[in-house]
Design a protein around this motif. Structure first.
Motif, PDB file in Angstrom:
ATOM      1  N   ILE A 199       0.844  -1.203   0.000  1.00  9.97           N
ATOM      2  CA  ILE A 199       0.000   0.000   0.000  1.00  9.97           C
ATOM      3  C   ILE A 199       0.877   1.250   0.000  1.00  9.97           C
ATOM      4  CG2 ILE A 199      -1.676   1.305   1.395  1.00  9.97           C
ATOM      5  CD1 ILE A 199      -2.947  -1.452   2.110  1.00  9.97           C
ATOM      6  N   HIS A 200       1.989   1.192   0.712  1.00  6.88           N
ATOM      7  CA  HIS A 200       2.893   2.358   0.765  1.00  6.88           C
ATOM      8  C   HIS A 200       3.383   2.785  -0.615  1.00  6.88           C
ATOM      9  CE1 HIS A 200       3.719   3.979   4.754  1.00  6.88           C
ATOM     10  NE2 HIS A 200       3.095   2.876   5.138  1.00  6.88           N
ATOM     11  N   HIS A 201       3.578   1.806  -1.497  1.00  2.92           N
ATOM     12  CA  HIS A 201       4.006   2.148  -2.861  1.00  2.92           C
ATOM     13  C   HIS A 201       2.994   3.067  -3.550  1.00  2.92           C
ATOM     14  CE1 HIS A 201       7.549  -0.365  -3.420  1.00  2.92           C
ATOM     15  NE2 HIS A 201       6.935  -1.341  -2.776  1.00  2.92           N
ATOM     16  N   PHE A 202       1.720   2.980  -3.118  1.00  3.30           N
ATOM     17  CA  PHE A 202       0.662   3.717  -3.813  1.00  3.30           C
ATOM     18  C   PHE A 202       0.276   5.021  -3.107  1.00  3.30           C
ATOM     19  CE2 PHE A 202       0.473  -0.579  -5.334  1.00  3.30           C
ATOM     20  CZ  PHE A 202       0.240  -0.421  -6.691  1.00  3.30           C
ATOM     21  N   LEU A 203       1.092   5.436  -2.137  1.00  4.19           N
ATOM     22  CA  LEU A 203       0.839   6.747  -1.526  1.00  4.19           C
ATOM     23  C   LEU A 203       1.018   7.806  -2.608  1.00  4.19           C
ATOM     24  CD1 LEU A 203       2.658   6.326   1.901  1.00  4.19           C
ATOM     25  CD2 LEU A 203       0.184   6.529   1.514  1.00  4.19           C
ATOM     26  N   LEU A 204       0.233   8.866  -2.507  1.00  6.39           N
ATOM     27  CA  LEU A 204       0.225   9.856  -3.589  1.00  6.39           C
ATOM     28  C   LEU A 204       1.635  10.376  -3.904  1.00  6.39           C
ATOM     29  CD1 LEU A 204      -1.947  10.926  -5.381  1.00  6.39           C
ATOM     30  CD2 LEU A 204      -2.096  12.952  -3.923  1.00  6.39           C
ATOM     31  N   ARG A 205       2.437  10.562  -2.845  1.00  5.84           N
ATOM     32  CA  ARG A 205       3.784  11.113  -3.091  1.00  5.84           C
ATOM     33  C   ARG A 205       4.635  10.153  -3.928  1.00  5.84           C
ATOM     34  NH1 ARG A 205       4.073   9.752   2.493  1.00  5.84           N
ATOM     35  NH2 ARG A 205       5.534   8.040   2.849  1.00  5.84           N
ATOM     36  N   ASN A 206       4.359   8.841  -3.827  1.00  9.01           N
ATOM     37  CA  ASN A 206       5.093   7.875  -4.652  1.00  9.01           C
ATOM     38  C   ASN A 206       4.487   7.780  -6.058  1.00  9.01           C
ATOM     39  OD1 ASN A 206       6.910   7.225  -2.616  1.00  9.01           O
ATOM     40  ND2 ASN A 206       5.475   5.736  -1.719  1.00  9.01           N
ATOM     41  N   MET A 207       3.155   7.749  -6.103  1.00  7.60           N
ATOM     42  CA  MET A 207       2.496   7.650  -7.423  1.00  7.60           C
ATOM     43  C   MET A 207       2.784   8.884  -8.283  1.00  7.60           C
ATOM     44  SD  MET A 207      -1.219   5.980  -6.627  1.00  7.60           S
ATOM     45  CE  MET A 207      -1.738   5.510  -8.253  1.00  7.60           C
ATOM     46  N   ALA A 208       2.994  10.020  -7.611  1.00  9.36           N
ATOM     47  CA  ALA A 208       3.232  11.269  -8.368  1.00  9.36           C
ATOM     48  C   ALA A 208       4.484  11.156  -9.234  1.00  9.36           C
ATOM     49  CB  ALA A 208       3.346  12.431  -7.395  1.00  9.36           C
ATOM     50  N   LYS A 209       5.388  10.230  -8.863  1.00 13.27           N
ATOM     51  CA  LYS A 209       6.638  10.083  -9.642  1.00 13.27           C
ATOM     52  C   LYS A 209       6.419   9.238 -10.901  1.00 13.27           C
ATOM     53  CE  LYS A 209       9.220   9.700  -5.360  1.00 13.27           C
ATOM     54  NZ  LYS A 209       9.609   8.566  -4.543  1.00 13.27           N
ATOM     55  N   TRP A 210       5.302   8.508 -10.960  1.00 12.69           N
ATOM     56  CA  TRP A 210       5.095   7.589 -12.084  1.00 12.69           C
ATOM     57  C   TRP A 210       4.492   8.351 -13.260  1.00 12.69           C
ATOM     58  CZ3 TRP A 210       2.246   3.490  -8.592  1.00 12.69           C
ATOM     59  CH2 TRP A 210       3.171   2.959  -7.695  1.00 12.69           C
ATOM     60  N   MET A 211       5.152   8.271 -14.400  1.00 10.67           N
ATOM     61  CA  MET A 211       4.708   9.018 -15.591  1.00 10.67           C
ATOM     62  C   MET A 211       4.086   8.060 -16.610  1.00 10.67           C
ATOM     63  SD  MET A 211       5.472  12.074 -15.112  1.00 10.67           S
ATOM     64  CE  MET A 211       6.019  12.677 -13.541  1.00 10.67           C
ATOM     65  N   GLY A 212       3.143   8.590 -17.379  1.00 10.95           N
ATOM     66  CA  GLY A 212       2.585   7.827 -18.511  1.00 10.95           C
ATOM     67  C   GLY A 212       1.532   6.818 -18.118  1.00 10.95           C
TER      68      GLY A 212
END
Ligand code: HEM
Length: 554
Positions: free
Chosen positions: A292-305
């Motif tokens: 679940i931690h991987h999907f925190l907004l601050r982490n998801m914000a780094k994923w592009m595309g």
């Protein structure tokens, strides 16, 4: 027609024995009492007549404790069994089982398919089974499915799904947040129509990229375990397509880390779904938290595309200020689970059956080659392939082979909950009374393996869903045309919103693989279904199998 005999008979004897009014019976509590009395007499008789045997006080206490525990257990059993539900007029036959609370859970868990078939033979097409404290009414006749599927008012799904998902994925119930369920459902439109074309297109590009990265060195035979291999490729490509990738970090490593944790979590998913507390499931709780931690907004914000569907989910969840960041992340993780947990095994089976049946493989590959040729596209890892939705739809042999593997490996139970005491009309003059809170279940695996619908249902026939060179959509049972004949994606209100994308993903995977590579099974062993996920979707293989592949020479 209830099934009370074994349970009630035994309990009656136990109670009579304990009360001691009946003639002495050599049942367990009395033997315990006799031994206790003899031991007590022996201990009390110190210095008097010689005791038949002697016992230390701690042994006596231990014996007493055991006796007490067994007597209590028997009493509890008797109390539960006496309070067991009885069939009322108008209700379906009731199969209680003799173990209080557990009911028939063990037989169902051992082999649900066999269990249901055997109960159908005894009790007919509608019966209620007591399974782990729940009363589940199974509707076995596929002609009666429609009466359950179309009745979403009295037979509810959302509440059940919400309870199960919130417990399994660790977020608070949707019912605490106004319209959240409806708003999340609205987003499923991004998995249909034009958005479906866009996301399928991205999947194709990402799959090619992952294939190139993983397989472009295979100029000579390369051996892999096939499930692991399918899992690697499909997870990576699906993840990038849906969630994007961190361009700064080594995207492959992060996704591999998520995949490994996902595999650990998924292994215990059936237990979580069966309501076993996560605390009893070893590292599962810790792994879920890390995922679940991987999907925190601050982490998801780094994923592009990433995809529109995930962006829309982010936007919607962000509007709910009362949802904690962790809860929002848990929702994203739940969607990841839904999007790959069934697709990966389904891809494996589609591939496995083709490789096991060279005649099927040849026809499907020929169809793909023909399409690429007719659209002027070159084969080989260096060339990228582009296919439209129409192209994918027209690959009838590929689709039929995929449907056939789904028929053979899917086992999803469609569940609804009765909202009130209710008379369910089942067509003709048939109707059954249901109680509020009862579960109503369809078990399409029975339909998929019905010899009246599918001749030789155990046999893989890659062209089963083709008639006169076109898609076959008419199937019969007993001479009557079936409305429902293949249901790997559920039904009605609970039907999988990702089904079109899932079919496209698997087709794209097979197209790329068969267009670019030669592939063979290395081991001859047969692979069976691992039944531990019965009722939850696509069954996993009971073991992995080695295959080898190399770039096709043209
Ligand atoms: C072969 C692949 C797949 C199979 C067999 C499958 C099967 C199912 C089934 C049977 C359900 C209903 C569960 C129930 O009745 O409780 C379901 C629900 C769902 N599936 Fe799929 N699925 C597949 C792939 C996908 C994909 C690729 C996505 C998303 C991209 C997806 C997203 C979902 C979601 C979000 C739900 C829950 C819907 C709701 O909120 O009610 N599935 N799936």
């Amino acid at each position: 027609m209830t099934n009370p005999a074994p349970g009630r008979g035994r309990i009656g004897a136990g109670v009579a024995g304990r009360q001691g009014s009946a003639a002495p019976e050599p049942n367990f509590p009395r033997r315990g009492e006799a031994a206790f009395a003899a031991a007590a007499a022996a201990t009390a008789g110190e210095g008097n007549a010689p005791a038949p045997f002697s016992m230390a006080p701690w042994e006596l206490l231990q014996l007493y404790t055991y006796g007490l525990a067994i007597a209590t257990a028997l009493l509890l059993w008797a109390a539960c069994a006496c309070g067991a539900r009885r069939r009322r007029t108008g209700e379906p036959p009731l199969i209680n089982g003799w173990i209080p609370f557990i009911g028939k859970a063990l037989a169902f868990r051992k082999d649900a398919f066999k269990f249901l078939i055997s109960q159908q033979r005894k009790f007919g097409d509608v019966f209620t089974v007591h399974i782990a404290g729940r009363y589940i009414t199974f509707i076995m006749d596929p002609f009666q499915y429609v009466y359950v599927i179309r009745n979403s008012k009295q037979l509810e799904f959302s509440e059940f799904a919400d309870k199960m998902a919130s417990r399994t994925f660790g977020y608070p119930s949707l019912s605490n947040f106004p319209n959240l369920n409806e708003n999340l459902h609205r987003i499923y439109q991004y998995l249909q129509g034009k958005p479906l074309d866009i996301i399928s297109d991205h999947m194709m590009k990402n799959l090619q990229h992952v294939f190139e990265w993983k397989c472009s060195q295979a100029t000579d035979w390369k051996t892999e375990k096939m499930y692991k291999f399918c899992s690697f490729l499909m997870f990576e490509a699906s993840f990038i397509t849906l969630y994007g990738r961190d361009p700064a970090a080594d995207g492959h490593n992060v996704i591999s880390e998520i995949r490994d944790k996902f595999t650990k979590f998924d292994a215990n998913f059936p237990y979580l779904a069966a309501n076993i507390p996560i605390e009893l499931l070893g590292v599962t709780k810790k792994v879920r938290k890390e995922l679940i931690h991987h999907f925190l907004l601050r982490n998801m914000a780094k994923w592009m595309g990433g995809s529109e569907v995930i962006q829309a989910r982010k936007d919607t969840l962000e509007k709910y200020e009362l949802l904690q960041d962790y809860d929002k992340a848990a929702h994203h993780f739940a969607f990841l689970w839904a999007s790959v947990a069934n697709t990966i095994p389904a891809t494996f089976w589609a591939m496995y059956y083709l490789l096991r049946h060279p005649e099927a493989l040849a026809v499907v590959r020929d169809e793909i080659d023909h399409l690429l040729q007719s659209t002027g596209q070159k084969k080989g890892p260096g060339y990228s392939i582009h296919l439209t939705r129409e192209h994918l739809d027209n690959l009838v042999y590929l689709e039929s082979s995929l449907n056939e593997s789904l028929r053979m490996c899917s086992s999803s139970m469609n569940i609804r909950i009765s909202q009130e005491d209710y008379i369910l009309k089942l067509g003709g003059n048939q109707e059954v009374n249901l109680r509020k809170g009862d579960w109503i279940a369809l078990y399409p695996q029975i339909l998929h393996m019905d010899p009246e619908v599918y001749e030789d249902p155990e046999v893989y026939k890659f062209d089963r869903y083709i008639e006169n060179g076109k898609k076959k959509t008419t199937f019969y049972k007993g001479g009557r045309k079936l409305k429902y004949f293949l249901m790997p994606f559920g039904s009605g209100i609970s039907m999988c919103p990702g089904r079109f994308f899932a079919m496209n993903e698997i087709k794209l995977f097979l197209i790329l693989f068969l267009a670019h590579f030669d592939i063979e099974l290395v081991e001859k062993k047969p692979i069976g279904l691992d039944n531990s996920r019965m009722g939850l979707g696509i069954l996993l293989p009971d073991s992995d199998i080695a295959c080898h592949y190399k770039i096709r020479s043209f």
